[in-house]
Design a protein around this motif. Structure first.
Motif, PDB file in Angstrom:
ATOM      1  N   LYS A 215      -0.475  -5.866  -2.609  1.00  0.00           N
ATOM      2  CA  LYS A 215       0.596  -6.636  -1.847  1.00  0.00           C
ATOM      3  C   LYS A 215       0.204  -7.348  -0.827  1.00  0.00           C
ATOM      4  O   LYS A 215       0.494  -8.601  -0.498  1.00  0.00           O
ATOM      5  CB  LYS A 215       1.860  -5.735  -1.709  1.00  0.00           C
ATOM      6  N   VAL A 216      -0.392  -6.723   0.120  1.00  0.00           N
ATOM      7  CA  VAL A 216      -1.208  -7.204   1.340  1.00  0.00           C
ATOM      8  C   VAL A 216      -2.011  -8.483   0.780  1.00  0.00           C
ATOM      9  O   VAL A 216      -1.961  -9.366   1.391  1.00  0.00           O
ATOM     10  CB  VAL A 216      -1.755  -6.186   2.242  1.00  0.00           C
ATOM     11  N   GLU A 217      -3.037  -7.993  -0.185  1.00  0.00           N
ATOM     12  CA  GLU A 217      -4.046  -8.841  -0.492  1.00  0.00           C
ATOM     13  C   GLU A 217      -3.420 -10.221  -1.110  1.00  0.00           C
ATOM     14  O   GLU A 217      -3.806 -11.134  -0.916  1.00  0.00           O
ATOM     15  CB  GLU A 217      -5.136  -8.246  -1.411  1.00  0.00           C
TER      16      GLU A 217
ATOM     17  N   GLY B   8      -4.294  -6.099  12.619  1.00  0.00           N
ATOM     18  CA  GLY B   8      -3.595  -5.264  12.631  1.00  0.00           C
ATOM     19  C   GLY B   8      -3.875  -3.947  11.871  1.00  0.00           C
ATOM     20  O   GLY B   8      -3.079  -3.075  11.517  1.00  0.00           O
ATOM     21  N   THR B   9      -4.508  -4.269  10.948  1.00  0.00           N
ATOM     22  CA  THR B   9      -5.032  -3.237   9.420  1.00  0.00           C
ATOM     23  C   THR B   9      -6.362  -2.726   9.605  1.00  0.00           C
ATOM     24  O   THR B   9      -7.254  -3.489  10.552  1.00  0.00           O
ATOM     25  CB  THR B   9      -4.796  -4.068   8.279  1.00  0.00           C
ATOM     26  N   VAL B  10      -6.525  -1.801   9.081  1.00  0.00           N
ATOM     27  CA  VAL B  10      -7.909  -1.078   8.917  1.00  0.00           C
ATOM     28  C   VAL B  10      -8.205  -0.886   7.534  1.00  0.00           C
ATOM     29  O   VAL B  10      -7.452  -0.360   6.734  1.00  0.00           O
ATOM     30  CB  VAL B  10      -8.071   0.145   9.820  1.00  0.00           C
ATOM     31  N   PHE B  11      -9.457  -1.411   7.165  1.00  0.00           N
ATOM     32  CA  PHE B  11      -9.744  -0.939   5.742  1.00  0.00           C
ATOM     33  C   PHE B  11     -11.536  -0.412   5.754  1.00  0.00           C
ATOM     34  O   PHE B  11     -12.235  -1.423   6.180  1.00  0.00           O
ATOM     35  CB  PHE B  11      -9.871  -2.126   4.917  1.00  0.00           C
TER      36      PHE B  11
ATOM     37  N   GLU C 119       1.573  -2.803  10.549  1.00  0.00           N
ATOM     38  CA  GLU C 119       3.239  -2.758  10.541  1.00  0.00           C
ATOM     39  C   GLU C 119       3.606  -3.005   9.250  1.00  0.00           C
ATOM     40  O   GLU C 119       4.852  -3.101   9.156  1.00  0.00           O
ATOM     41  CB  GLU C 119       3.679  -4.062  11.446  1.00  0.00           C
ATOM     42  N   GLU C 120       2.884  -3.044   8.182  1.00  0.00           N
ATOM     43  CA  GLU C 120       3.347  -2.976   6.893  1.00  0.00           C
ATOM     44  C   GLU C 120       4.464  -1.819   6.511  1.00  0.00           C
ATOM     45  O   GLU C 120       3.965  -0.569   6.869  1.00  0.00           O
ATOM     46  CB  GLU C 120       2.375  -3.006   5.753  1.00  0.00           C
TER      47      GLU C 120
END
Length: 284
Positions: free
Chosen positions: A15-17, A104-107, A283-284
């Motif tokens: 969804k984010v991608e 704000g994301t981490v992968f 924040e997702e």
């Protein structure tokens, strides 16, 4: 079979991608930039009308001139939501193509995390460079750029990911060689900045000015995914989840040399992804 995500995590990641892809496409449309999907993204669009079920990434390509324009306009267009990560924007980045990263994301991918660069959820953006029509000359350029790209990785990583088929004594020797080279490069001050500039000098200097052939020099089997502009453009739109994605016009000639009968599902033991050891959706 690829290491498996929890279904809810994989769905959330996709969804984010997809959100990143839509924003990328919007920037391309605004600035009249051409892109096209490749790899699992292209196959997913054709075979599944969206993501390949087990896949966890999105791959798109741009000719170098559009890629560089995107690099120029991206900071303003992305605002505080994204970062376009390249060797030019992040000195610890080990790859010769770009990533559009959601802030704000981490992968965390273990193979590259040792470099210490801040990576979040992303889509990959590969630049396509003009390459010689002459096969012998083209192979020389591809070999040179590939070797420089490997040197670049070793300036940053002492334990890079080795080919899956490498095992036993051969693997141990390769691992030792990588560690020695990593230390040697620090001693002689071969920096990531130097290898990045060296790579770009070769990748962007096709000796055949009239060549209509383009390649992703960062990919080990790049010759299998070459394009001719007259066969590739204008691109066509193909359904992808709840939107569409662009493919080269002659997508079968583009994909078949690398993937064979890509409309058939591969055996389970060949279903790979970029499984992350840690994901933070922010924040997702």
């Amino acid at each position: 079979m690829a290491q498996e995500y929890d279904d809810k995590v994989l769905d959330k990641l996709k969804k984010v991608e997809l959100e990143i892809l839509k924003d990328f496409i919007a920037i391309c449309k605004k600035h009249n930039l051409t892109y096209f999907a490749t790899g699992g993204t292209a196959i997913g669009a054709l075979r599944h009308q969206g993501f390949i079920p087990w896949d966890d990434d999105i791959d798109v390509c741009m000719l170098r001139k559009d890629y560089e324009t995107f690099l120029e306009v991206a900071p303003k267009e992305m605002g505080d939501k994204y970062l376009f990560m390249t060797t030019e924007t992040e000195k610890k980045y080990p790859l010769m193509f770009g990533k559009m990263v959601k802030k704000g994301t981490v992968f965390v991918e273990d193979a590259y995390q040792q470099a210490g660069y801040p990576l979040g959820i992303y889509i990959d953006i590969f630049p396509y460079d003009q390459t010689p029509e002459d096969e012998k000359l083209r192979k020389k350029w591809q070999k040179k750029t590939w070797h420089i790209a490997r040197l670049h990785v070793l300036t940053l990583l002492k334990n890079p990911k080795l080919p899956d088929g490498m095992t036993g004594l051969k693997k141990k020797i390769a691992e030792m060689g990588c560690r020695v080279m990593h230390v040697l490069f620090k001693i002689i001050r071969l920096t990531p900045e130097k290898t990045s500039k060296w790579y770009l000098k070769w990748a962007k200097s096709c000796p055949e000015e009239e060549s209509d052939l383009y390649i992703d020099y960062s990919y080990i089997t790049g010759e299998n995914l070459m394009i001719r502009t007259r066969d590739a453009f204008p691109t066509i739109e193909v359904p992808f989840e709840d939107t569409t994605v662009a493919l080269v016009k002659n997508y079968d000639a583009f994909l078949r040399p690398e993937y064979g009968d890509y409309m058939q599902l591969p055996p389970e033991d060949q279903r790979h992804n970029h499984y992350a050891s840690y994901i933070d959706f922010g924040e997702e």
